[in-house]
Design a protein around this motif. Structure first.
Motif, mmCIF file in Angstrom:
data_model
loop_
_atom_site.group_PDB
_atom_site.id
_atom_site.type_symbol
_atom_site.label_atom_id
_atom_site.label_comp_id
_atom_site.label_asym_id
_atom_site.label_seq_id
_atom_site.Cartn_x
_atom_site.Cartn_y
_atom_site.Cartn_z
ATOM 1 N N TRP A 21 -7.333 -5.739 23.662
ATOM 2 C CA TRP A 21 -8.456 -4.800 23.653
ATOM 3 C C TRP A 21 -9.019 -4.670 25.068
ATOM 4 O O TRP A 21 -8.908 -5.594 25.866
ATOM 5 C CB TRP A 21 -9.604 -5.337 22.803
ATOM 6 N N PHE A 22 -9.640 -3.543 25.348
ATOM 7 C CA PHE A 22 -10.525 -3.408 26.495
ATOM 8 C C PHE A 22 -11.944 -3.375 25.956
ATOM 9 O O PHE A 22 -12.196 -2.766 24.907
ATOM 10 C CB PHE A 22 -10.280 -2.102 27.257
ATOM 11 N N VAL A 23 -12.870 -4.031 26.664
ATOM 12 C CA VAL A 23 -14.288 -3.909 26.341
ATOM 13 C C VAL A 23 -15.050 -3.570 27.603
ATOM 14 O O VAL A 23 -14.680 -3.966 28.710
ATOM 15 C CB VAL A 23 -14.888 -5.190 25.707
ATOM 16 N N SER A 24 -16.119 -2.826 27.423
ATOM 17 C CA SER A 24 -17.043 -2.499 28.495
ATOM 18 C C SER A 24 -18.359 -3.189 28.168
ATOM 19 O O SER A 24 -18.859 -3.080 27.052
ATOM 20 C CB SER A 24 -17.219 -0.981 28.557
ATOM 21 N N LEU A 69 -10.125 -6.967 29.953
ATOM 22 C CA LEU A 69 -8.979 -6.951 29.053
ATOM 23 C C LEU A 69 -9.012 -8.252 28.265
ATOM 24 O O LEU A 69 -9.090 -9.337 28.855
ATOM 25 C CB LEU A 69 -7.671 -6.854 29.842
ATOM 26 N N ILE A 70 -8.982 -8.147 26.953
ATOM 27 C CA ILE A 70 -8.968 -9.307 26.062
ATOM 28 C C ILE A 70 -7.617 -9.351 25.359
ATOM 29 O O ILE A 70 -7.205 -8.364 24.747
ATOM 30 C CB ILE A 70 -10.076 -9.201 24.997
ATOM 31 N N SER A 71 -6.946 -10.484 25.466
ATOM 32 C CA SER A 71 -5.684 -10.707 24.750
ATOM 33 C C SER A 71 -5.794 -12.034 24.014
ATOM 34 O O SER A 71 -6.426 -12.968 24.500
ATOM 35 C CB SER A 71 -4.510 -10.769 25.726
ATOM 36 N N TYR A 72 -5.181 -12.101 22.850
ATOM 37 C CA TYR A 72 -5.289 -13.327 22.062
ATOM 38 C C TYR A 72 -4.014 -13.579 21.285
ATOM 39 O O TYR A 72 -3.208 -12.681 21.046
ATOM 40 C CB TYR A 72 -6.478 -13.261 21.101
ATOM 41 N N VAL A 78 -9.190 -13.544 28.888
ATOM 42 C CA VAL A 78 -10.107 -12.475 29.256
ATOM 43 C C VAL A 78 -9.943 -12.235 30.753
ATOM 44 O O VAL A 78 -10.084 -13.165 31.557
ATOM 45 C CB VAL A 78 -11.566 -12.843 28.932
ATOM 46 N N THR A 79 -9.638 -10.997 31.128
ATOM 47 C CA THR A 79 -9.401 -10.635 32.520
ATOM 48 C C THR A 79 -10.326 -9.499 32.915
ATOM 49 O O THR A 79 -10.365 -8.466 32.238
ATOM 50 C CB THR A 79 -7.938 -10.173 32.716
ATOM 51 N N LYS A 80 -11.061 -9.676 34.012
ATOM 52 C CA LYS A 80 -11.918 -8.600 34.515
ATOM 53 C C LYS A 80 -11.046 -7.593 35.249
ATOM 54 O O LYS A 80 -10.234 -7.945 36.099
ATOM 55 C CB LYS A 80 -12.997 -9.148 35.447
ATOM 56 N N MET A 81 -11.233 -6.326 34.916
ATOM 57 C CA MET A 81 -10.452 -5.257 35.534
ATOM 58 C C MET A 81 -11.096 -4.858 36.862
ATOM 59 O O MET A 81 -12.314 -4.920 37.006
ATOM 60 C CB MET A 81 -10.380 -4.047 34.596
ATOM 61 N N PRO A 82 -10.282 -4.416 37.828
ATOM 62 C CA PRO A 82 -10.838 -3.970 39.114
ATOM 63 C C PRO A 82 -11.772 -2.777 38.915
ATOM 64 O O PRO A 82 -11.592 -1.979 37.988
ATOM 65 C CB PRO A 82 -9.617 -3.551 39.922
#
Length: 93
Positions: free
Chosen positions: A38-41, A6-9, A66-70
């Motif tokens: 945004w989500f990025v893969s 998850l990207i937040s700015y 930037v947060t890594k999703m489970p």
């Protein structure tokens, strides 16, 4: 295996978002879920790698999270997003 982040700015003052948007869209998969989120893969497993890549496209007074999703587990998210975004989340989270 891909990881989802998850990207937040928060871009201060008047900014040209297009350079940041393009850097995010360069990831193998992405979904623009909210105005500044945004989500990025991607194949990287490190949130700091994603941050470092995107940091080149923002100013020093801007903020980026930037947060890594489970990787798995039910009940990890709930939303009122569009059907397209929900499908992206189902496919990638």
């Amino acid at each position: 295996m891909s990881s989802v982040f998850l990207i937040s700015y928060d871009l201060k003052d008047v900014k040209d978002y297009e350079e940041l948007y393009q850097a995010i869209k360069d990831y193998s998969g992405w979904s623009h879920i909210l105005e500044s989120s945004w989500f990025v893969s991607t194949s990287t497993s490190s949130a700091s790698d994603v941050r470092d890549n995107l940091q080149d496209h923002i100013d020093s007074d801007d903020q980026l999270l930037v947060t890594k999703m489970p990787d798995s587990g039910s009940g990890r998210w709930a939303t009122t997003f569009s059907d397209d975004t929900v499908e992206w989340l189902k496919d990638n989270l």
